[in-house]
Design an enzyme around this catalytic site. Sequence first.
Site, PDB file in Angstrom:
ATOM      1  N   ASP A  13       0.802  -1.226   0.000  1.00 20.20           N
ATOM      2  CA  ASP A  13       0.000   0.000   0.000  1.00 20.20           C
ATOM      3  C   ASP A  13       0.834   1.275   0.000  1.00 20.20           C
ATOM      4  OD1 ASP A  13      -2.221  -1.666   0.117  1.00 20.20           O
ATOM      5  OD2 ASP A  13      -2.255  -1.644   2.310  1.00 20.20           O
ATOM      6  N   GLY A  15       1.517   2.986  -2.582  1.00 19.24           N
ATOM      7  CA  GLY A  15       1.115   3.874  -3.676  1.00 19.24           C
ATOM      8  C   GLY A  15       1.673   3.390  -5.011  1.00 19.24           C
ATOM      9  N   LYS A  16       1.890   2.076  -5.102  1.00 15.53           N
ATOM     10  CA  LYS A  16       2.429   1.491  -6.349  1.00 15.53           C
ATOM     11  C   LYS A  16       1.516   1.781  -7.535  1.00 15.53           C
ATOM     12  CE  LYS A  16       2.389  -2.539  -4.309  1.00 15.53           C
ATOM     13  NZ  LYS A  16       2.085  -2.134  -2.928  1.00 15.53           N
ATOM     14  N   GLY A  17       0.193   1.625  -7.290  1.00 20.08           N
ATOM     15  CA  GLY A  17      -0.777   1.827  -8.365  1.00 20.08           C
ATOM     16  C   GLY A  17      -0.669   3.215  -8.971  1.00 20.08           C
ATOM     17  N   GLY A  40      -4.643  -4.318  -3.719  1.00 17.15           N
ATOM     18  CA  GLY A  40      -5.598  -3.266  -4.060  1.00 17.15           C
ATOM     19  C   GLY A  40      -4.782  -2.044  -4.439  1.00 17.15           C
ATOM     20  N   HIS A  41      -4.731  -1.751  -5.728  1.00 10.83           N
ATOM     21  CA  HIS A  41      -3.919  -0.630  -6.219  1.00 10.83           C
ATOM     22  C   HIS A  41      -4.858   0.487  -6.672  1.00 10.83           C
ATOM     23  CE1 HIS A  41      -0.409  -3.621  -7.142  1.00 10.83           C
ATOM     24  NE2 HIS A  41      -0.759  -3.596  -5.878  1.00 10.83           N
ATOM     25  N   THR A  42      -4.785   1.599  -5.967  1.00 10.18           N
ATOM     26  CA  THR A  42      -5.725   2.691  -6.211  1.00 10.18           C
ATOM     27  C   THR A  42      -5.137   3.716  -7.169  1.00 10.18           C
ATOM     28  OG1 THR A  42      -6.327   2.411  -3.899  1.00 10.18           O
ATOM     29  CG2 THR A  42      -7.226   4.358  -5.015  1.00 10.18           C
ATOM     30  N   GLN A 224       1.936  -6.069  -3.082  1.00  7.46           N
ATOM     31  CA  GLN A 224       2.421  -6.131  -1.698  1.00  7.46           C
ATOM     32  C   GLN A 224       3.743  -5.349  -1.555  1.00  7.46           C
ATOM     33  OE1 GLN A 224       1.350  -9.590  -3.066  1.00  7.46           O
ATOM     34  NE2 GLN A 224      -0.587  -8.635  -2.605  1.00  7.46           N
ATOM     35  N   ARG A 305      -5.554   0.485   8.433  1.00  3.83           N
ATOM     36  CA  ARG A 305      -4.127   0.181   8.362  1.00  3.83           C
ATOM     37  C   ARG A 305      -3.454   0.733   9.610  1.00  3.83           C
ATOM     38  NH1 ARG A 305      -3.730   2.505   2.238  1.00  3.83           N
ATOM     39  NH2 ARG A 305      -4.597   0.707   1.154  1.00  3.83           N
ATOM     40  N   LEU A 332       3.695  12.413   0.726  1.00  4.53           N
ATOM     41  CA  LEU A 332       4.402  13.454   1.478  1.00  4.53           C
ATOM     42  C   LEU A 332       3.386  14.423   2.086  1.00  4.53           C
ATOM     43  CD1 LEU A 332       7.320  14.581   2.050  1.00  4.53           C
ATOM     44  CD2 LEU A 332       6.839  16.226   0.222  1.00  4.53           C
ATOM     45  N   THR A 414       2.688  13.924  -4.322  1.00  8.61           N
ATOM     46  CA  THR A 414       2.141  14.936  -3.412  1.00  8.61           C
ATOM     47  C   THR A 414       0.607  14.952  -3.398  1.00  8.61           C
ATOM     48  OG1 THR A 414       2.297  16.553  -5.195  1.00  8.61           O
ATOM     49  CG2 THR A 414       4.153  16.463  -3.654  1.00  8.61           C
TER      50      THR A 414
HETATM   51  P1  GDP Z   1      -0.735   0.312  -3.546  1.00 11.42           P
HETATM   52  O1  GDP Z   1      -1.365  -0.948  -3.090  1.00 11.42           O
HETATM   53  O2  GDP Z   1       0.730   0.351  -3.288  1.00 11.42           O
HETATM   54  O3  GDP Z   1      -1.066   0.663  -4.976  1.00 11.42           O
HETATM   55  O4  GDP Z   1      -1.348   1.476  -2.651  1.00 11.42           O
HETATM   56  P2  GDP Z   1      -2.916   1.657  -2.249  1.00 11.42           P
HETATM   57  O5  GDP Z   1      -3.662   2.095  -3.446  1.00 11.42           O
HETATM   58  O6  GDP Z   1      -3.404   0.453  -1.549  1.00 11.42           O
HETATM   59  O7  GDP Z   1      -2.797   2.762  -1.153  1.00 11.42           O
HETATM   60  C1  GDP Z   1      -2.256   4.015  -1.434  1.00 11.42           C
HETATM   61  C2  GDP Z   1      -3.332   5.075  -1.196  1.00 11.42           C
HETATM   62  O8  GDP Z   1      -2.728   6.340  -1.141  1.00 11.42           O
HETATM   63  C3  GDP Z   1      -4.347   5.166  -2.333  1.00 11.42           C
HETATM   64  O9  GDP Z   1      -5.583   5.569  -1.807  1.00 11.42           O
HETATM   65  C4  GDP Z   1      -3.772   6.250  -3.230  1.00 11.42           C
HETATM   66  O10 GDP Z   1      -4.757   6.934  -3.994  1.00 11.42           O
HETATM   67  C5  GDP Z   1      -3.180   7.165  -2.200  1.00 11.42           C
HETATM   68  N1  GDP Z   1      -2.014   7.927  -2.636  1.00 11.42           N
HETATM   69  C6  GDP Z   1      -0.972   7.542  -3.429  1.00 11.42           C
HETATM   70  N2  GDP Z   1      -0.043   8.521  -3.486  1.00 11.42           N
HETATM   71  C7  GDP Z   1      -0.510   9.532  -2.735  1.00 11.42           C
HETATM   72  C8  GDP Z   1       0.016  10.807  -2.374  1.00 11.42           C
HETATM   73  O11 GDP Z   1       1.109  11.201  -2.726  1.00 11.42           O
HETATM   74  N3  GDP Z   1      -0.761  11.577  -1.539  1.00 11.42           N
HETATM   75  C9  GDP Z   1      -1.968  11.173  -1.086  1.00 11.42           C
HETATM   76  N4  GDP Z   1      -2.646  11.985  -0.279  1.00 11.42           N
HETATM   77  N5  GDP Z   1      -2.483   9.973  -1.401  1.00 11.42           N
HETATM   78  C10 GDP Z   1      -1.761   9.165  -2.193  1.00 11.42           C
HETATM   79  P1  IMO Z   2      -0.947  -4.185  -2.199  1.00  8.56           P
HETATM   80  O1  IMO Z   2      -0.489  -4.780  -3.500  1.00  8.56           O
HETATM   81  C1  IMO Z   2      -0.984  -4.556   2.145  1.00  8.56           C
HETATM   82  C2  IMO Z   2      -1.159  -8.625   3.775  1.00  8.56           C
HETATM   83  C3  IMO Z   2      -2.390  -9.086   4.505  1.00  8.56           C
HETATM   84  C4  IMO Z   2      -1.762 -10.029   5.513  1.00  8.56           C
HETATM   85  C5  IMO Z   2      -0.650 -10.685   4.711  1.00  8.56           C
HETATM   86  C6  IMO Z   2      -1.019 -12.046   4.129  1.00  8.56           C
HETATM   87  O2  IMO Z   2      -2.227  -3.449  -2.274  1.00  8.56           O
HETATM   88  O3  IMO Z   2       0.161  -3.410  -1.561  1.00  8.56           O
HETATM   89  P2  IMO Z   2      -2.569 -12.771   2.094  1.00  8.56           P
HETATM   90  O4  IMO Z   2      -4.031 -12.569   1.854  1.00  8.56           O
HETATM   91  O5  IMO Z   2      -1.693 -12.207   1.037  1.00  8.56           O
HETATM   92  O6  IMO Z   2      -2.228 -14.200   2.405  1.00  8.56           O
HETATM   93  O7  IMO Z   2      -2.269 -11.956   3.460  1.00  8.56           O
HETATM   94  O8  IMO Z   2      -0.351  -9.795   3.660  1.00  8.56           O
HETATM   95  N1  IMO Z   2      -1.386  -8.117   2.399  1.00  8.56           N
HETATM   96  C7  IMO Z   2      -1.282  -6.825   2.061  1.00  8.56           C
HETATM   97  N2  IMO Z   2      -1.051  -5.729   2.815  1.00  8.56           N
HETATM   98  N3  IMO Z   2      -1.100  -4.440   0.814  1.00  8.56           N
HETATM   99  C8  IMO Z   2      -1.305  -5.533   0.044  1.00  8.56           C
HETATM  100  O9  IMO Z   2      -1.282  -5.485  -1.293  1.00  8.56           O
HETATM  101  C9  IMO Z   2      -1.447  -6.791   0.658  1.00  8.56           C
HETATM  102  N4  IMO Z   2      -1.675  -8.044   0.213  1.00  8.56           N
HETATM  103  C10 IMO Z   2      -1.617  -8.846   1.282  1.00  8.56           C
HETATM  104  O10 IMO Z   2      -3.050  -8.009   5.121  1.00  8.56           O
HETATM  105  O11 IMO Z   2      -1.149  -9.292   6.533  1.00  8.56           O
HETATM  106 MG    MG Z   3      -2.891  -1.579  -1.815  1.00 12.95          MG
END
Ligand code: GDP
Ligand code: IMO
Ligand code: MG
Length: 428
Positions: A13, A15-17, A40-42, A224, A305, A332, A414
């Site tokens: 999480d 912010g890879k997406g 879950g990549h947002t 992840q 989280r 940031l 940002t």
């Molecule tokens: P991922 O799994 O690595 O793709 O990350 P997630 O999407 O699970 O979580 C990142 C969250 O932070 C998402 O809701 C993004 O829209 C948000 N996000 C990413 N970069 C930024 C940023 O620079 N600032 C803010 N405020 N939100 C961000």
């Molecule tokens: P993205 O790609 C954050 C965590 C779960 C749990 C552990 C094992 O969005 O960054 P699993 O269902 O994979 O067997 O769960 O890994 N987990 C994540 N935490 N971001 C993710 O993906 C995750 N995918 C799995 O919460 O702790």
């Molecule tokens: Mg995620």
Amino acid sequence: MSTVVIVGTQWGDEGKGKIVDFLTEKADLVARYQGGNNAGHTVVINNEKYILHLIPSGILHKGKRCIIGNGVVIAPPALIKEIDDLKGKGIDVDDNLLISKNAHVIMPYHMAIEKENENRKGNKKIGTTGRGIGPSYTDKIARHGIRVMDLLSPNAFKEKISANLSTINFLLESLYKTAPLKADEIYDEYMRYAERLSRYIADTDVIINKQIDSGKNVLFEGAQGTLLDIDHGTYPFVTSSNTIAGGACTGLGVGPTKINKVLGIAKAYTTRVGEGPFPTELKDELGESIRQKGGEFGATTGRPRRCGWLDMLILKHAIRINGLTGIALTKLDILDGMDKLKICIGYKYNGNLCEEFPKEIEILENCEPVYEEVDGWMESTLGIKEFDRLPANAKRYIKKIEEMLKTEIQIISTGQKRDEIIVLKEQF
Ligand code: GDP
Ligand code: IMO
Ligand code: MG
């Protein structure tokens, strides 16, 4: 031409997406290399929010080839729903998506087994996403997994389900005391999925390598993060795949000599979902305020989280294990308005100071983080696009991290939106 691996440096999480979506502008192909719909990549574009679970985040750009590689475990109903949702929003999935023949399929019994496994662990549970990820990779390694290509051979597929259920139903009935699963029902259900998905199935390794060899720009999207890696994470509180950059090679069929850059995505603080040690976790009001401000609730499960300070031991570990060529620092803006910020530079344990990320869960659970405190900034950084326009203390925070890590911060995010970003070094 260039190939860039996008990898999470913390517990996911980061912010890879958002970064993948941003870099896709200059990419020709985007390929996901591991994980499943636990991810879950947002991506936020023009106030519209998209959450990608299986499909690469590059799909939101027109005409970019997107591949789900062999290292991914695919839940067909989740993938079909994702395809339909994207199509409903006007995204052209059919012409751009391909799925590896070799990717493994998540079956209904994987979810059933995971649920029982977690329940039986009680307070030692991993806190998984409940998507059947672990049992699916277990079957892969045990060599009785079902692959995407099996969906195209109905008779062999049926035999494989029956063979697997002969042991799984014994487990479900005798040990877990739950209802057995019926091979015919699973077969019928999965044949319907096969009809929907067959058009996307391909020899994706051949396609990716051809693109690389013809000089195209290719992005490899990890799911992840480094600390959830099965080998290099906080085992057993990890996921079941190699989330690290090396996973791009095995999870796509791309040789290590073809990887040019590895960009590590690091949140400006740290978060974790699920159980397991987290030395810099803030269990107080400050942690809660970061959670609220950062919207730190799981993109897949909605779980809150856990939040804490930035940790140099984690990032140094990520630099080492992934061979990072640069860092993208995200969120940031969430640190705006904080008087003081802390950066973890060591862990104290049993009178000793650890300066490298320890392998032992016992140490991680019981150590005391050592912090360097720095001044925060009161101004807003939201949406700033040029480094020079950042508040002086924000610049100092970034420079300090760079110096401590001896690795360039090449991108600073940002805000959630595509253009809320500072690019200090182009990746392509
Ligand atoms: P991922 O799994 O690595 O793709 O990350 P997630 O999407 O699970 O979580 C990142 C969250 O932070 C998402 O809701 C993004 O829209 C948000 N996000 C990413 N970069 C930024 C940023 O620079 N600032 C803010 N405020 N939100 C961000
Ligand atoms: P993205 O790609 C954050 C965590 C779960 C749990 C552990 C094992 O969005 O960054 P699993 O269902 O994979 O067997 O769960 O890994 N987990 C994540 N935490 N971001 C993710 O993906 C995750 N995918 C799995 O919460 O702790
Ligand atoms: Mg995620």
